[in-house]
Scaffold this active site. Structure first.
Site, PDB file in Angstrom:
ATOM      1  N   ASP A   1       0.810  -1.228   0.000  1.00  0.00           N
ATOM      2  CA  ASP A   1       0.000   0.000   0.000  1.00  0.00           C
ATOM      3  C   ASP A   1       0.842   1.275   0.000  1.00  0.00           C
ATOM      4  OD1 ASP A   1       1.017  -0.301   2.510  1.00  0.00           O
ATOM      5  OD2 ASP A   1      -0.890  -0.202   3.565  1.00  0.00           O
TER       6      ASP A   1
ATOM      7  N   LYS B   1       5.891   1.951  15.468  1.00  0.00           N
ATOM      8  CA  LYS B   1       4.835   2.771  16.075  1.00  0.00           C
ATOM      9  C   LYS B   1       5.206   3.246  17.498  1.00  0.00           C
ATOM     10  CE  LYS B   1       1.754   1.254  12.722  1.00  0.00           C
ATOM     11  NZ  LYS B   1       2.049  -0.059  12.186  1.00  0.00           N
TER      12      LYS B   1
HETATM   13  N1  GDD Z   1       0.886 -11.728   3.483  1.00  0.00           N
HETATM   14  C1  GDD Z   1       0.606 -10.976   4.544  1.00  0.00           C
HETATM   15  N2  GDD Z   1       0.224 -11.592   5.711  1.00  0.00           N
HETATM   16  N3  GDD Z   1       0.683  -9.632   4.444  1.00  0.00           N
HETATM   17  C2  GDD Z   1       0.375  -8.891   5.541  1.00  0.00           C
HETATM   18  C3  GDD Z   1      -0.036  -9.464   6.756  1.00  0.00           C
HETATM   19  C4  GDD Z   1      -0.107 -10.900   6.845  1.00  0.00           C
HETATM   20  O1  GDD Z   1      -0.450 -11.492   7.867  1.00  0.00           O
HETATM   21  N4  GDD Z   1      -0.289  -8.449   7.641  1.00  0.00           N
HETATM   22  C5  GDD Z   1      -0.031  -7.292   6.985  1.00  0.00           C
HETATM   23  N5  GDD Z   1       0.348  -7.564   5.701  1.00  0.00           N
HETATM   24  C6  GDD Z   1       0.728  -6.587   4.663  1.00  0.00           C
HETATM   25  C7  GDD Z   1      -0.276  -5.466   4.448  1.00  0.00           C
HETATM   26  O2  GDD Z   1      -1.217  -5.805   3.456  1.00  0.00           O
HETATM   27  C8  GDD Z   1       0.624  -4.330   3.971  1.00  0.00           C
HETATM   28  O3  GDD Z   1       0.902  -4.417   2.579  1.00  0.00           O
HETATM   29  C9  GDD Z   1       1.921  -4.581   4.716  1.00  0.00           C
HETATM   30  O4  GDD Z   1       1.895  -5.946   5.128  1.00  0.00           O
HETATM   31  C10 GDD Z   1       2.082  -3.664   5.947  1.00  0.00           C
HETATM   32  O5  GDD Z   1       0.934  -3.774   6.756  1.00  0.00           O
HETATM   33  P1  GDD Z   1       0.076  -2.495   7.181  1.00  0.00           P
HETATM   34  O6  GDD Z   1      -1.063  -2.991   7.984  1.00  0.00           O
HETATM   35  O7  GDD Z   1      -0.215  -1.624   6.007  1.00  0.00           O
HETATM   36  O8  GDD Z   1       1.114  -1.815   8.164  1.00  0.00           O
HETATM   37  P2  GDD Z   1       1.251  -0.273   8.557  1.00  0.00           P
HETATM   38  O9  GDD Z   1       0.918   0.608   7.421  1.00  0.00           O
HETATM   39  O10 GDD Z   1       0.538  -0.050   9.836  1.00  0.00           O
HETATM   40  O11 GDD Z   1       2.856  -0.181   8.878  1.00  0.00           O
HETATM   41  C11 GDD Z   1       3.809  -0.685   7.958  1.00  0.00           C
HETATM   42  O12 GDD Z   1       4.008   0.229   6.887  1.00  0.00           O
HETATM   43  C12 GDD Z   1       4.591   1.506   7.264  1.00  0.00           C
HETATM   44  C13 GDD Z   1       4.818   2.288   5.976  1.00  0.00           C
HETATM   45  O13 GDD Z   1       3.629   2.491   5.334  1.00  0.00           O
HETATM   46  C14 GDD Z   1       5.140  -0.932   8.705  1.00  0.00           C
HETATM   47  O14 GDD Z   1       6.002  -1.606   7.819  1.00  0.00           O
HETATM   48  C15 GDD Z   1       5.776   0.375   9.174  1.00  0.00           C
HETATM   49  O15 GDD Z   1       7.046   0.136   9.746  1.00  0.00           O
HETATM   50  C16 GDD Z   1       5.931   1.318   7.987  1.00  0.00           C
HETATM   51  O16 GDD Z   1       6.454   2.588   8.424  1.00  0.00           O
HETATM   52 MG    MG Z   2       0.094   0.384   5.528  1.00  0.00          MG
END
Ligand code: GDD
Ligand code: MG
Length: 363
Positions: free
Chosen positions: A110, A162
Site C-alpha cells: 500500500d 509505532k
Molecule cells: N501476506 C501478509 N500476511 N501480508 C500482511 C499481513 C499478513 O499477515 N499483515 C499485513 N500484511 C501486509 C499489508 O497488506 C501491507 O501491505 C503490509 O503488510 C504492511 O501492513 P500495514 O497494515 O499496512 O502496516 P502499517 O501501514 O501499519 O505499517 C507498515 O508500513 C509503514 C509504511 O507504510 C510498517 O512496515 C511500518 O514500519 C511502515 O512505516
Molecule cells: Mg500500511
C-alpha cells in the site's frame, strides 16, 4: 532478480472499497495499486515476483495472471492458511527467495512513490550489509516504523515500530532489499518483521537506510489515499504531463487532472485540481470536481459537486448533490438529487435520500 509483495491483510482501513476488491486491486490513478509496483519492479529487472496473500486469493490470482505476459515476469502466489504477519511470509516463500545468492526486494502493497529500485540495489551491494530499508521523513511518525541512524552513517542504530514517544521523524517507507541470509533469522510462524526481525539486524550493525527522494505515501486509508493521489498527480505533471489532461483544456481548473479516455464529460464542467476519473464514467453538465477519485463506471449528474472524496465503482451522484469531507462511497451507491453528504462512509449498494451532515458509516 526476485521480489516479494506483502499483499495480505484485510485492508479494513480502506473500507468500504475493500468490501468489493482486495486493497492491492483498488485503482490508484486508474490502475490497480499493485500494478504501480509490479511495473516498477519489472523495469528494474525483477523477473520473479511472489505475492504473499492471506485474504481472497482467488480474486487476486484471476486479476494478476494476465499481467505476467504484459510485464514479462513470473508471478507466484504464496497463500497463508493463517496470517503470518510481515516476516512469516518470507519464510513461507523461502524456496523462491533463497534460490540463488542475489538479494530480493520486499514491499508493503500500500505504498506509493517513484520506486527507485535500481538505486536501492546499487546502494545495497555497495555497503555489503544484510539489509537496506528505504526511509522518508514525515510530520507525524507515530503511525509508522521509526528509524534512528548511527551518527553520521547509513547504519541503523534503532528501529522502533509505532513509537509512543517521539524519537525521530525518519520512517520506514515499507520497501526493503534483503540478502538471503536474513531468511535464517525468520521462522515459519506469525512474525512481525518490524518488531521481531529489524531490531536484531540493526543491533548486529547489518541494517542500512536509503533516503527516498520525492513523494511517498502509505495509501492504506481514505485520507492518505486522497493525499497520495495529489502527490502522484503533481509528480506526473512534472515528469509525465502526457498522462494528464492538458491543463489548458476548457474545463480543467488548476491542472493535475487524469481522465480515462473512455469517460464522458458534459458541458461547462470545472474539474481540478487533483482529480482522477476512471473508465466509462459519465459526467453531466456543470459538474464541479476537486481533489477526488472517481472510480470506474460512476455516473455524476448535472450540477453535482464533489470535493475530497472517493466515489466507488458504478455509483450514481444525483443532480445538485454535494459530496465532501473525505466521504467514501462503496460499489454501486446511489445518492439521490439534492442530497448533502459530509464524511459519509457508505457501504455498497445503498441508496441515500437524506442528508448526512456529520461523518458516519452508513450500513
Ligand atoms: N501476506 C501478509 N500476511 N501480508 C500482511 C499481513 C499478513 O499477515 N499483515 C499485513 N500484511 C501486509 C499489508 O497488506 C501491507 O501491505 C503490509 O503488510 C504492511 O501492513 P500495514 O497494515 O499496512 O502496516 P502499517 O501501514 O501499519 O505499517 C507498515 O508500513 C509503514 C509504511 O507504510 C510498517 O512496515 C511500518 O514500519 C511502515 O512505516
Ligand atoms: Mg500500511
Amino acid at each position: 532478480m526476485k521480489a516479494l509483495i506483502l499483499v495480505g491483510g484485510f485492508g479494513t482501513r480502506l473500507r468500504p472499497l475493500t468490501l468489493t476488491l482486495p486493497k492491492p486491486l483498488v485503482e490508484f490513478a486508474n490502475r490497480p495499486m499493485i500494478l504501480h509496483q509490479i511495473e516498477s519492479l519489472a523495469k528494474a529487472g525483477v523477473t520473479d515476483i511472489v505475492l504473499a496473500v492471506n485474504y481472497r486469493p482467488e480474486i487476486m490470482v484471476a486479476a494478476l495472471k494476465e499481467y505476467e505476459a504484459i510485464y514479462n515476469v513470473k508471478i507466484t502466489f504464496s497463500v497463508e492458511t493463517e496470517p503470518l504477519g510481515t516476516a512469516g511470509p518470507l519464510a513461507l516463500a523461502r524456496d523462491i527467495l533463497a534460490k540463488d545468492d542475489s538479494p530480493f526486494f520486499v514491499l508493503n502493497s500500500d505504498v506509493i512513490c517513484d520506486f527507485p529500485f535500481e538505486q536501492l540495489i546499487t546502494f545495497h551491494l555497495s555497503h555489503g550489509g544484510e539489509g537496506t530499508i528505504a526511509v522518508t521523513k514525515v510530520d507525524d511518525p507515530s503511525k509508522y516504523g521509526v528509524v534512528v541512524n548511527r551518527p553520521g552513517c547509513t547504519k541503523i542504530e534503532r528501529f522502533v515500530e509505532k513509537p509512543k514517544e517521539f524519537i525521530s521523524n525518519k520512517i520506514n517507507a515499507g520497501m526493503y532489499i534483503l540478502s538471503p541470509s536474513v531468511l535464517d533469522r525468520i521462522e515459519l510462524k506469525p512474525t512481525s518483521i518490524e518488531k521481531e526481525v529489524f531490531p536484531f539486524i540493526a543491533q548486529a550493525g547489518q541494517l542500512h537506510t536509503f533516503d527516498l527522494e520525492g513523494f511517498w505515501m502509505d495509501i492504506g486509508q481514505p485520507k492518505d489515499f486522497l493525499t497520495g493521489t495529489c502527490l502522484y498527480l503533481t509528480h506526473l505533471a512534472k515528469k509525465k504531463p502526457e498522462e494528464l489532461v492538458d491543463p489548458a483544456s476548457e474545463y480543467v481548473h488548476k491542472g493535475n487532472v487524469m481522465i480515462h479516455p473512455s469517460a464522458k464529460i458534459g458541458k461547462d464542467c470545472r474539474i481540478g485540481p487533483n482529480v482522477t476519473v476512471g473508465p466509462n464514467v459519465v459526467i453531466g453538465d456543470g459538474v464541479r470536481l476537486q481533489r477526488c477519485v472517481i472510480l470506474e463506471s460512476v455516473k455524476i449528474k448535472d450540477f453535482a459537486w464533489v470535493n475530497s472524496s472517493i466515489i466507488g465503482w458504478n455509483s450514481t451522484i444525483g443532480r445538485w448533490s454535494r459530496i465532501e469531507g473525505c466521504s467514501v462511497l462503496g460499489d454501486d451507491v446511489t445518492v439521490n438529487d439534492e442530497v448533502y453528504v459530509n464524511g459519509g462512509s457508505i457501504l455498497p449498494h445503498k441508496a441515500i435520500s437524506a442528508n448526512i451532515a456529520e461523518p458516519q458509516i452508513i450500513m
